[in-house]
Design a protein around this motif. Structure first.
Motif, short mmCIF file in Angstrom:
data_model
loop_
_atom_site.label_atom_id
_atom_site.label_comp_id
_atom_site.label_asym_id
_atom_site.label_seq_id
_atom_site.Cartn_x
_atom_site.Cartn_y
_atom_site.Cartn_z
N VAL A 2 -14.77 6.22 4.01
CA VAL A 2 -14.18 5.30 3.02
C VAL A 2 -12.68 5.54 2.94
O VAL A 2 -12.23 6.69 2.84
CB VAL A 2 -14.81 5.51 1.62
N TYR A 3 -11.91 4.44 3.00
CA TYR A 3 -10.45 4.54 2.81
C TYR A 3 -10.14 4.48 1.31
O TYR A 3 -10.65 3.61 0.60
CB TYR A 3 -9.73 3.39 3.52
N LEU A 4 -9.33 5.43 0.85
CA LEU A 4 -8.86 5.44 -0.53
C LEU A 4 -7.41 4.98 -0.52
O LEU A 4 -6.57 5.57 0.17
CB LEU A 4 -8.97 6.84 -1.12
N ALA A 5 -7.10 3.94 -1.30
CA ALA A 5 -5.76 3.33 -1.26
C ALA A 5 -5.19 3.16 -2.65
O ALA A 5 -5.93 3.02 -3.63
CB ALA A 5 -5.82 1.98 -0.55
N GLU A 6 -3.85 3.18 -2.73
CA GLU A 6 -3.12 2.81 -3.94
C GLU A 6 -2.22 1.64 -3.58
O GLU A 6 -1.46 1.71 -2.61
CB GLU A 6 -2.30 3.97 -4.50
N ILE A 7 -2.30 0.57 -4.38
CA ILE A 7 -1.58 -0.67 -4.08
C ILE A 7 -0.67 -1.02 -5.25
O ILE A 7 -1.12 -1.08 -6.39
CB ILE A 7 -2.57 -1.83 -3.84
N THR A 8 0.58 -1.24 -4.96
CA THR A 8 1.55 -1.66 -5.98
C THR A 8 1.80 -3.16 -5.87
O THR A 8 2.16 -3.66 -4.81
CB THR A 8 2.88 -0.90 -5.82
N ARG A 9 1.57 -3.84 -7.00
CA ARG A 9 1.94 -5.25 -7.11
C ARG A 9 3.07 -5.38 -8.12
O ARG A 9 3.47 -4.39 -8.73
CB ARG A 9 0.72 -6.08 -7.57
N VAL A 41 0.86 -1.19 0.00
CA VAL A 41 0.00 0.00 0.00
C VAL A 41 0.89 1.24 0.00
O VAL A 41 1.65 1.47 0.93
CB VAL A 41 -0.94 0.01 1.22
N GLU A 42 0.80 2.03 -1.09
CA GLU A 42 1.63 3.22 -1.22
C GLU A 42 0.96 4.45 -0.61
O GLU A 42 1.62 5.26 0.02
CB GLU A 42 1.93 3.48 -2.70
N LYS A 43 -0.38 4.59 -0.79
CA LYS A 43 -1.12 5.73 -0.26
C LYS A 43 -2.39 5.22 0.41
O LYS A 43 -3.01 4.27 -0.06
CB LYS A 43 -1.49 6.71 -1.38
#
Length: 235
Positions: A62-69, A53-55
């Protein structure tokens, strides 16, 4: 209505109102749920999607997330109370980084660690699954063909070019004599290359000129006829 005029009626009514209002207030507190912490949401997302999880920000429950795979970058919306993933979108694909190919200078430095002779030829071949440099190095007045890993600089193979065969009519010494008859100087190397028509010699001569620049030439001399096929000049 007569009961309302009794002295004990009004206090009783106020007591009932207070109890009802208090019940509603306590009930609302009991039904209200606390949002999950950002650490809990992060751990949950990283476990589910095997990424990082980057952000992570909280907006209106609501949680807003950015995920790097390893393959791509994703955005997610997660319910802050239940932890349920509401939306998951792929933002972009992660481009796999290509390994960097060594420069010619870098390859020459790697070859020089193992060979003290002069590098005559050096070319890059990217057509193979593993890119390689092909090189020819002078070693004890003979040529050695090398294949070098273009990424790591590791020498993959080494092959010494034969100086002569039993079928040729012109010997190595005779080929050198023919070349020296056309250019006086020091012989750097003389090697034989086999072909279907009898093969030829490569003889490199360097002429040391005190007043002008040195002259180098590679003579291609046919091993059957002794004829000079052509000359590569480097002046």
């Amino acid at each position: 209505m007569k009961n309302l005029r009794k002295p004990w009626a009004l206090p009783l009514i106020f007591t009932i109102i207070i109890l009802v209002a208090g019940g509603f207030f306590i009930g609302s507190l009991m039904t209200k749920k606390t949002p999950l912490s950002s650490e809990e949401i992060q751990d949950q997302l990283e476990t589910i999607y095997d990424g990082k999880v980057e952000k992570l920000t909280l907006e209106k429950g609501v949680y807003l997330a950015e995920i790097t795979r390893t393959d791509a970058l994703y955005s997610a919306e997660v319910d802050a109370v239940s932890g349920k993933v509401l939306v998951l979108n792929q933002l972009s694909k992660v481009e796999e980084a290509k390994p960097q190919i060594l420069s010619e200078k870098g390859v020459r430095e790697e070859i020089a660690k193992k060979y003290t002779g002069e590098i005559e030829r050096l070319s890059l071949n990217e057509n193979k699954e593993q890119p390689v440099y092909n090189a020819e190095v002078v070693k004890e007045k003979a040529l050695v063909e090398l294949q070098v890993n273009a990424i790591t600089g590791e020498i993959i193979s080494e092959k010494k070019i034969e100086t002569t065969t039993e079928d040729v009519l012109i010997t190595r010494d005779e080929a050198i004599k023919i070349a020296l008859g056309q250019l006086k100087g020091e012989v750097e190397y003389a090697v034989f290359k086999e072909t279907d028509d009898g093969g030829y010699y490569l003889v490199e001569i360097e002429q040391d000129n005190e007043d002008t620049d040195d002259i180098e030439a590679i003579f291609h001399i046919h091993a059957i006829t002794g004829k000079t096929l052509f000359v590569e000049w480097d002046d």
